[in-house]
Structure formats: structure tokens, C-alpha cells
Write a protein that holds these residues in place. Structure first.
Motif, PDB file in Angstrom:
ATOM      1  N   ASP A  56     -23.921  -5.664  -2.289  1.00  0.00           N
ATOM      2  CA  ASP A  56     -23.149  -4.428  -2.397  1.00  0.00           C
ATOM      3  C   ASP A  56     -23.841  -3.244  -1.742  1.00  0.00           C
ATOM      4  N   SER A  57     -25.191  -3.245  -1.709  1.00  0.00           N
ATOM      5  CA  SER A  57     -25.866  -2.054  -1.191  1.00  0.00           C
ATOM      6  C   SER A  57     -27.073  -2.337  -0.291  1.00  0.00           C
ATOM      7  N   VAL A  58     -27.517  -3.576  -0.204  1.00  0.00           N
ATOM      8  CA  VAL A  58     -28.694  -3.892   0.608  1.00  0.00           C
ATOM      9  C   VAL A  58     -28.447  -5.118   1.484  1.00  0.00           C
ATOM     10  N   TYR A  59     -29.313  -5.273   2.492  1.00  0.00           N
ATOM     11  CA  TYR A  59     -29.215  -6.413   3.402  1.00  0.00           C
ATOM     12  C   TYR A  59     -30.613  -6.957   3.672  1.00  0.00           C
ATOM     13  N   SER A  60     -30.652  -8.165   4.205  1.00  0.00           N
ATOM     14  CA  SER A  60     -31.862  -8.772   4.732  1.00  0.00           C
ATOM     15  C   SER A  60     -31.448  -9.578   5.951  1.00  0.00           C
ATOM     16  N   PHE A  61     -32.164  -9.423   7.051  1.00  0.00           N
ATOM     17  CA  PHE A  61     -31.802 -10.111   8.294  1.00  0.00           C
ATOM     18  C   PHE A  61     -33.070 -10.692   8.906  1.00  0.00           C
ATOM     19  N   ILE A  62     -33.075 -12.011   9.053  1.00  0.00           N
ATOM     20  CA  ILE A  62     -34.209 -12.737   9.625  1.00  0.00           C
ATOM     21  C   ILE A  62     -33.652 -13.693  10.668  1.00  0.00           C
TER      22      ILE A  62
END
Length: 164
Positions: A56-62
């Protein structure tokens, strides 16, 4: 008849969104990567493992910017200087907060692989068809407001499939 078509269109559109209206929410597996310039596109059509997770409010991209599988350290606990450099160059990652519209996603790094990029932003256009996400990075701004040398010359497009 128009009324029925309108109802069907609304049902299809709303079924693609989760309970908060965020169609990107979930986990996405990187399948392809394309670096696009005005006259050339360099592609990895079977990308190495990469994952984009958005809540809903954060992301992680690897993701992995190379075609071949990453090489393991010969001794996992004591890599050589060359292995450390290769390990650093063979993966991209950041995580933080984001804002989005119906076609643009802007991510704000809180944690980044590259020291000093914390507070930087990347902007993507996106499209979703069924369970396929096309995410195209069109802009990047460093924390000091500067732009990278590739700005205006290169776009990076990711094609991803939904994991959940």
C-alpha cells in the motif's frame, strides 16, 4: 444495451484492482529487460531473477542487469576484491516509498545499493495487461537534483509477470 456494456466495463476494470484500488500491489517477477535508445534496443529476453514488490505504501525492487547467471563467490564468507566488485555490478536494488497515478509510478529510495542514492527518485510509465506488467523507467533524479548522463537518451523497460 449501452447500460449493460457500461456495467461490464466497470466490472472488468474494478476486478483488476485490489481492495485499495492499487493495480500494482503484489509481487512481480522480472521476465525481460530492454534498454531502449532512439536507434537501438538491447534486450535480455530471459532475465535473471528479479522481483518487484509493492504494498500500500512501500516498494522493493531487485533485478539483475546481466544475461548470464550471477557467479557464486568461491568462498562465500571471504570473497576476493574482484568477486565483491562483480557482485556489486551484477545486481540493482532499492526500496522505499512511492506515488502513483493511473499510468505513472515514482519511487523514492530509502535504501539503495549505490551509497548516496538514498532520497533519489525514479519515474516509470506502466501498463498492465492481464498478469503482465510493463514498467518503463523514463526518469531518474539524484538526491541533489542532478540527472544521470543517460537521461533523455535511454529508457529501461521491464516486462514482469504477477507472482501473487
Amino acid at each position: 444495451m449501452r447500460y449493460i456494456l457500461f456495467i461490464v466495463a466497470v466490472l472488468i476494470f474494478t476486478s483488476c484492482r485490489n481492495e485499495n484500488g492499487n493495480i500494482l500491489k503484489g509481487a512481480w517477477l522480472v521476465e525481460e529487460i530492454h534498454w531502449i535508445t532512439k536507434d537501438t534496443t538491447y534486450s535480455i529476453n530471459k532475465a535473471q531473477p528479479g522481483i518487484f514488490i509493492i504494498s500500500d505504501s512501500v516498494y522493493s525492487f531487485i533485478w539483475t542487469p546481466i544475461k548470464e547467471k550471477r557467479k557464486s563467490f568461491k568462498k562465500l564468507a571471504t570473497p576476493t576484491t574482484e568477486e565483491i566488485i562483480y557482485g556489486f555490478q551484477s545486481i540493482v536494488l532499492n526500496a522505499g516509498t512511492y506515488q502513483m497515478t493511473d499510468s505513472v509510478l515514482t519511487i523514492n529510495a530509502i535504501v539503495a545499493k549505490v551509497p548516496g542514492f538514498e532520497g533519489g527518485q525514479q519515474t516509470f510509465s506502466y501498463q498492465i495487461n492481464d498478469d503482465t506488467l510493463q514498467l518503463k523507467m523514463v526518469d531518474e533524479t539524484y538526491p541533489n537534483g542532478a540527472k544521470p548522463a543517460w537521461f533523455g537518451k535511454l529508457e529501461t523497460q521491464f516486462v514482469m509477470s504477477r507472482l501473487d
